[in-house]
Enzyme design. Structure first.
Site, PDB file in Angstrom:
ATOM      1  N   SER A  25     -17.326 -61.138  53.967  1.00  0.00           N
ATOM      2  CA  SER A  25     -17.800 -61.045  55.357  1.00  0.00           C
ATOM      3  C   SER A  25     -19.244 -60.583  55.501  1.00  0.00           C
ATOM      4  O   SER A  25     -19.768 -60.597  56.620  1.00  0.00           O
ATOM      5  CB  SER A  25     -16.883 -60.108  56.157  1.00  0.00           C
ATOM      6  OG  SER A  25     -15.663 -60.747  56.446  1.00  0.00           O
ATOM      7  N   SER A  84     -15.804 -57.218  62.069  1.00  0.00           N
ATOM      8  CA  SER A  84     -15.691 -58.335  61.127  1.00  0.00           C
ATOM      9  C   SER A  84     -14.690 -59.381  61.596  1.00  0.00           C
ATOM     10  O   SER A  84     -13.919 -59.919  60.811  1.00  0.00           O
ATOM     11  CB  SER A  84     -15.291 -57.818  59.729  1.00  0.00           C
ATOM     12  OG  SER A  84     -15.683 -58.724  58.740  1.00  0.00           O
ATOM     13  N   LYS A  92     -21.592 -62.808  57.365  1.00  0.00           N
ATOM     14  CA  LYS A  92     -21.654 -62.800  58.828  1.00  0.00           C
ATOM     15  C   LYS A  92     -23.016 -62.333  59.342  1.00  0.00           C
ATOM     16  O   LYS A  92     -23.378 -62.603  60.487  1.00  0.00           O
ATOM     17  CB  LYS A  92     -20.545 -61.923  59.408  1.00  0.00           C
ATOM     18  CG  LYS A  92     -19.132 -62.502  59.285  1.00  0.00           C
ATOM     19  CD  LYS A  92     -18.124 -61.609  59.999  1.00  0.00           C
ATOM     20  CE  LYS A  92     -16.732 -62.245  60.066  1.00  0.00           C
ATOM     21  NZ  LYS A  92     -15.918 -61.941  58.886  1.00  0.00           N
TER      22      LYS A  92
END
Length: 409
Positions: free
Chosen positions: A113, A168, A116
């Site tokens: 993640s 997240s 991101k």
């Protein structure tokens, strides 16, 4: 005619130089991440598996950043493995971009993640934060961590972006990707943006960081991406926010959203960061903090929650960094766009220019072109092997960009 002949000869001389060979790295993951442990990276039926990204002929950020083990200033010991055990990490100055220490910084691993942050950068560049997004069932059905977007509920882009960074949310990443033109288009844009930021080890397969074919990045690249993101005031505010409220179900109370970044919540001077985990990537972490007027960023990849949790390893690495001398960098985060070539830098003729002016410019070019060509040849001769080497590296980078432009449909 003489000017054209001389120019062609000069270009031929440059173009006929021996090709720069791709570096043959000795580090175990210099080309691609370790083998996956599941089927998440199996291409869709009929789709080829993406080849590894080219390895730059020279280590980005400095010669020492090609080393596989700990990279520290002369006479300075590395942090003990029982304090920082991630396989790859980078510690850098958030403002100057100087790399203070590292371990196998260009090793290619999966971002989980932490990618991101790149999704957020793209959204901040292309979307109006006050615009709205109505969540769909497809958003809510995303695998993995979610912020809890409710299908049919309308949010601002800012709210969805906050949910993606703070908690997240893969549902939030999917909603932003749809707003950006669809998941495939967003992935394509992310993979076009990464090398423009200086992140040449990076190729994503999803906006959320869920593993997919060809996914890779490095601790160096994530430090470059995170540093660029923190230069955006809105991203810095979101990354440093501990709690917000999003709209809840219709007729229901607001939905509280808290940051999942324990470094932000527990480390004095923390500025923000991003966590990540998948079975293939293992634990990843990016965090920034400030102490005594210095702002540092720490990125850890392919870590485990042992002997201590990766968040604690991140804090240990930041403590180590604040104790390092500021004037002894081992490399640099290169995040500036490439400088234009001489041809690119030439001004474009203005539309509607007077024909007499155009003729005058043509005459001037014919008069001065040959002396300028001679001068350019002299400069090249004086520069010698160094200039030729730099030119070759630029040509190689251009070829790599051209060759990789079709790798991400």
């Amino acid at each position: 005619m003489r000017v054209g002949t001389a120019l062609c000869a000069a270009l031929t001389l440059l173009g006929s130089s021996p090709a720069v060979a791709t570096a043959q790295p000795a580090c175990p993951n210099a080309v691609q991440p370790p083998a996956p442990v599941d089927t998440s990276e199996v291409p869709a039926p009929g789709m080829p598996s993406p080849p590894p990204l080219p390895v730059p002929p020279e280590p980005v950020g400095g010669e020492r950043l090609a080393e596989c083990a700990e990279i520290t200033p002369p006479g300075v010991a590395a942090p003990p493995v029982d304090q920082v055990g991630a396989q790859s990490w980078v510690l850098a100055d958030l403002d100057s971009g100087e790399v203070l220490a590292a371990r196998d910084p260009h090793a290619r691993h999966r971002p989980a993640s932490t990618i991101k942050v790149l999704t957020a950068l793209l959204a901040l560049r292309e979307l109006d934060l006050a615009d709205t997004i109505t969540a769909t069932q497809a958003d809510a059905d995303q695998e993995g961590s979610k912020v809890g977007l409710e299908p049919g509920t309308t949010y601002t882009v800012h709210q969805v972006l906050s949910g993606m960074i703070m908690q997240s949310g893969n549902d939030a990443a999917h909603a932003l990707a749809v707003k950006l033109g669809g998941v495939d288009e967003t992935v394509r844009k992310m993979n076009a943006l990464a090398p423009r930021l200086g992140a040449h080890d990076t190729r994503t397969a999803s906006p959320s960081g869920l593993d997919g074919p060809g996914m890779s990045t490095s601790a160096y690249d994530l430090a470059v991406i995170f540093r660029t993101a923190m230069q955006n005031p809105e991203f810095a505010r979101i990354a440093g926010t501990e709690q917000i409220q999003l709209p809840g179900k219709p007729g229901g109370p607001p939905m509280p959203v808290s940051s999942d970044n324990s470094v932000l919540l527990n480390y004095p001077g923390a500025l923000g960061g991003k966590t990540g985990f998948t079975d293939d990537a293992r634990h990843t972490f990016a965090a920034a903090a400030e102490r005594g007027g210095r702002r540092l960023v720490a990125v850890l990849m392919r870590g485990e929650n042992k002997p201590v949790r990766l968040s604690k390893q991140t804090e240990n690495l930041l403590d180590y960094g604040f104790g390092l001398p500021a004037a002894a960098p081992v490399g640099r985060l290169v995040s500036e766009p490439p400088k234009p070539s001489v041809v690119d830098a030439a001004p474009e003729p203005q539309a509607g220019a007077d024909s007499a002016d155009a003729q005058a410019q043509g005459a001037m070019s014919g008069t001065l072109g040959w002396p300028l060509t001679l001068l350019a040849a002299a400069v090249i001769a004086v520069s010698g092997l160094f200039a030729l080497r730099q030119r070759r590296a630029k040509l190689a980078a251009a070829r790599r960009n051209a060759d990789s432009s079709d790798e991400h449909p």
